[in-house]
Design a protein around this motif. Structure first.
Motif, PDB file in Angstrom:
ATOM      1  N   PRO A   1       2.298   0.904 -10.994  1.00 57.47           N
ATOM      2  CA  PRO A   1       2.570   1.113 -11.899  1.00 57.47           C
ATOM      3  C   PRO A   1       2.801   2.221 -12.248  1.00 57.47           C
ATOM      4  CG  PRO A   1       0.797  -0.601 -12.382  1.00 57.47           C
ATOM      5  CD  PRO A   1       0.305   0.281 -10.741  1.00 57.47           C
ATOM      6  N   ARG A   2       2.097   3.693 -11.644  1.00 58.47           N
ATOM      7  CA  ARG A   2       2.286   4.934 -11.988  1.00 58.47           C
ATOM      8  C   ARG A   2       3.538   5.223 -11.029  1.00 58.47           C
ATOM      9  NH1 ARG A   2      -2.853   5.418 -11.441  1.00 58.47           N
ATOM     10  NH2 ARG A   2      -3.295   5.504  -9.470  1.00 58.47           N
ATOM     11  N   GLN A   3       3.307   4.479  -9.500  1.00 53.40           N
ATOM     12  CA  GLN A   3       4.621   4.745  -8.819  1.00 53.40           C
ATOM     13  C   GLN A   3       5.531   4.616  -9.194  1.00 53.40           C
ATOM     14  OE1 GLN A   3       4.176   7.257  -6.352  1.00 53.40           O
ATOM     15  NE2 GLN A   3       2.168   7.647  -7.107  1.00 53.40           N
TER      16      GLN A   3
ATOM     17  N   ARG B   1      14.793   0.899  -7.474  1.00 55.51           N
ATOM     18  CA  ARG B   1      14.701   1.947  -8.480  1.00 55.51           C
ATOM     19  C   ARG B   1      14.072   3.049  -7.063  1.00 55.51           C
ATOM     20  NH1 ARG B   1      16.834   0.307 -14.102  1.00 55.51           N
ATOM     21  NH2 ARG B   1      18.646  -0.476 -13.774  1.00 55.51           N
ATOM     22  N   ALA B   2      13.142   2.561  -6.867  1.00 56.91           N
ATOM     23  CA  ALA B   2      11.843   3.527  -6.384  1.00 56.91           C
ATOM     24  C   ALA B   2      12.467   4.202  -5.145  1.00 56.91           C
ATOM     25  CB  ALA B   2      10.694   2.613  -6.215  1.00 56.91           C
ATOM     26  N   LYS B   3      12.165   5.182  -4.726  1.00 57.33           N
ATOM     27  CA  LYS B   3      12.238   6.263  -3.567  1.00 57.33           C
ATOM     28  C   LYS B   3      12.330   5.743  -2.715  1.00 57.33           C
ATOM     29  CE  LYS B   3      11.950  10.917  -5.875  1.00 57.33           C
ATOM     30  NZ  LYS B   3      11.454  12.064  -5.482  1.00 57.33           N
ATOM     31  N   TRP B   4      12.916   5.827  -1.543  1.00 55.48           N
ATOM     32  CA  TRP B   4      12.532   4.661  -0.177  1.00 55.48           C
ATOM     33  C   TRP B   4      11.149   4.921   0.622  1.00 55.48           C
ATOM     34  CZ3 TRP B   4      13.517   0.865   2.370  1.00 55.48           C
ATOM     35  CH2 TRP B   4      13.941   0.876   3.675  1.00 55.48           C
ATOM     36  N   GLU B   5      11.130   6.544   0.196  1.00 60.44           N
ATOM     37  CA  GLU B   5       9.329   6.624   1.078  1.00 60.44           C
ATOM     38  C   GLU B   5       8.376   5.868   0.301  1.00 60.44           C
ATOM     39  OE1 GLU B   5      11.760   8.924  -0.520  1.00 60.44           O
ATOM     40  OE2 GLU B   5      12.796   9.413   0.700  1.00 60.44           O
ATOM     41  N   PHE B   6       8.623   5.595  -1.121  1.00 57.07           N
ATOM     42  CA  PHE B   6       7.382   4.828  -1.668  1.00 57.07           C
ATOM     43  C   PHE B   6       7.454   3.548  -1.512  1.00 57.07           C
ATOM     44  CE2 PHE B   6       6.058   2.163  -5.219  1.00 57.07           C
ATOM     45  CZ  PHE B   6       4.828   2.614  -5.208  1.00 57.07           C
ATOM     46  N   VAL B   7       8.922   3.134  -1.194  1.00 59.29           N
ATOM     47  CA  VAL B   7       8.776   1.736  -0.492  1.00 59.29           C
ATOM     48  C   VAL B   7       8.864   1.285   0.438  1.00 59.29           C
ATOM     49  CG1 VAL B   7      10.289  -0.104  -0.362  1.00 59.29           C
ATOM     50  CG2 VAL B   7      10.873   1.535  -2.410  1.00 59.29           C
ATOM     51  N   ALA B   8       8.820   2.259   1.839  1.00 61.43           N
ATOM     52  CA  ALA B   8       8.490   2.306   2.710  1.00 61.43           C
ATOM     53  C   ALA B   8       6.705   2.553   3.315  1.00 61.43           C
ATOM     54  CB  ALA B   8       8.921   3.151   3.659  1.00 61.43           C
ATOM     55  N   ARG B   9       6.359   3.085   2.656  1.00 63.66           N
ATOM     56  CA  ARG B   9       4.921   3.591   2.300  1.00 63.66           C
ATOM     57  C   ARG B   9       3.916   2.580   2.664  1.00 63.66           C
ATOM     58  NH1 ARG B   9       4.853   8.475  -0.462  1.00 63.66           N
ATOM     59  NH2 ARG B   9       4.700   6.901  -2.066  1.00 63.66           N
ATOM     60  N   HIS B  10       4.347   1.282   1.980  1.00 58.44           N
ATOM     61  CA  HIS B  10       3.623   0.249   1.061  1.00 58.44           C
ATOM     62  C   HIS B  10       4.224  -1.185   1.892  1.00 58.44           C
ATOM     63  CE1 HIS B  10       3.560   2.908  -2.155  1.00 58.44           C
ATOM     64  NE2 HIS B  10       1.938   2.141  -2.513  1.00 58.44           N
ATOM     65  N   ARG B  11       3.244  -2.030   2.351  1.00 59.08           N
ATOM     66  CA  ARG B  11       3.286  -3.351   3.048  1.00 59.08           C
ATOM     67  C   ARG B  11       4.005  -4.487   1.724  1.00 59.08           C
ATOM     68  NH1 ARG B  11      -2.101  -5.545   3.645  1.00 59.08           N
ATOM     69  NH2 ARG B  11      -2.384  -5.181   1.750  1.00 59.08           N
ATOM     70  N   MET B  12       5.134  -5.220   2.381  1.00 58.96           N
ATOM     71  CA  MET B  12       6.002  -5.838   1.528  1.00 58.96           C
ATOM     72  C   MET B  12       5.322  -6.789   1.318  1.00 58.96           C
ATOM     73  SD  MET B  12       9.127  -4.569   1.637  1.00 58.96           S
ATOM     74  CE  MET B  12       8.625  -3.141   1.740  1.00 58.96           C
ATOM     75  N   SER B  13       4.033  -7.163   1.593  1.00 52.37           N
ATOM     76  CA  SER B  13       2.943  -8.171   1.029  1.00 52.37           C
ATOM     77  C   SER B  13       2.680  -7.589  -0.476  1.00 52.37           C
ATOM     78  CB  SER B  13       1.906  -8.291   2.080  1.00 52.37           C
ATOM     79  OG  SER B  13       1.386  -7.374   2.168  1.00 52.37           O
ATOM     80  N   THR B  14       3.002  -6.602  -0.781  1.00 52.70           N
ATOM     81  CA  THR B  14       1.881  -5.901  -2.366  1.00 52.70           C
ATOM     82  C   THR B  14       2.837  -5.727  -2.775  1.00 52.70           C
ATOM     83  OG1 THR B  14       0.618  -4.391  -1.064  1.00 52.70           O
ATOM     84  CG2 THR B  14       1.236  -4.412  -2.897  1.00 52.70           C
ATOM     85  N   PHE B  15       4.354  -6.231  -2.448  1.00 54.53           N
ATOM     86  CA  PHE B  15       5.057  -6.337  -3.909  1.00 54.53           C
ATOM     87  C   PHE B  15       5.671  -7.847  -3.620  1.00 54.53           C
ATOM     88  CE2 PHE B  15       6.455  -1.748  -1.624  1.00 54.53           C
ATOM     89  CZ  PHE B  15       6.709  -1.552  -2.646  1.00 54.53           C
TER      90      PHE B  15
END
Length: 186
Positions: A5-7, A147-161
């Motif tokens: 949520p913070r990110q 709307r999140a920065k691509w770096e944030f999305v790339a750093r996390h596993r898609m399974s989390t989303f």
């Protein structure tokens, strides 16, 4: 999931408010109820109206039991009629009826049918509020991820989303339904 949520910003915080461990329970419930009324204001208002109406009809049904029991011969042991009995007698007199077994029983059955209808309506409203809340929050989460920065999305596993968009939002929908049911019981 507490770091997400913070990110993701404000939308992510509102969506995952039920997972906040730092807030007190009462404050969390208030914020969650606020999020519900924001996500589904019409359904929330109608659900409250249905719950209040249901409480009133349930109370009326209980009050009608007193003269009904008196008419079938159950005595409460007091010489003077109770306040409930006097009020019911006056109400019947106002519409030009005398409280007989048939009339009180008919009124009681009518109240029971009305209570059943209100309960059905409240259940449908609660389900609609749950579905609307889940839809609104799911769309907000999609927007937040988009709307999140691509770096944030790339750093996390898609399974989390995926988990956030499915399991966690379903849990929030269940919590919304349970909160309404808890309010209806309390």
């Amino acid at each position: 999931l507490d770091y997400l949520p913070r990110q993701l910003g404000v939308a992510g915080k509102e969506i995952l408010i039920a997972l906040s461990v730092s807030a007190s329970s009462v404050r969390t419930l208030r914020r969650f109820a606020g999020a519900l009324t924001t996500a589904a204001p019409r359904q929330a208002a109608l659900t409250v109206v249905a719950m209040l109406g249901l409480s009133a009809v349930e109370g009326l049904g209980l009050v009608l039991l007193v003269p009904l029991l008196r008419l079938v011969g159950v005595d409460d042991g007091t010489a003077a009629p109770s306040v409930f009995s006097t009020t019911i007698d006056r109400a019947f007199g106002t519409v030009g009826l005398t409280p007989s077994l048939g009339s009180v029983l008919l009124l009681y059955v009518t109240v029971a049918i009305g209570q059943s209808q209100l309960q059905s309506w409240q259940t449908r409203l609660s389900a609609a509020m749950r579905q609307r809340t889940e839809t609104v929050l799911r769309l907000r989460m999609y927007r937040a991820i988009g709307r999140a920065k691509w770096e944030f999305v790339a750093r996390h596993r898609m399974s989390t989303f995926v988990q956030m968009l499915t399991s966690e939002l379903d849990r929030i929908g269940t919590a919304a339904h349970d909160l309404v049911e808890l309010a209806a019981l309390g």
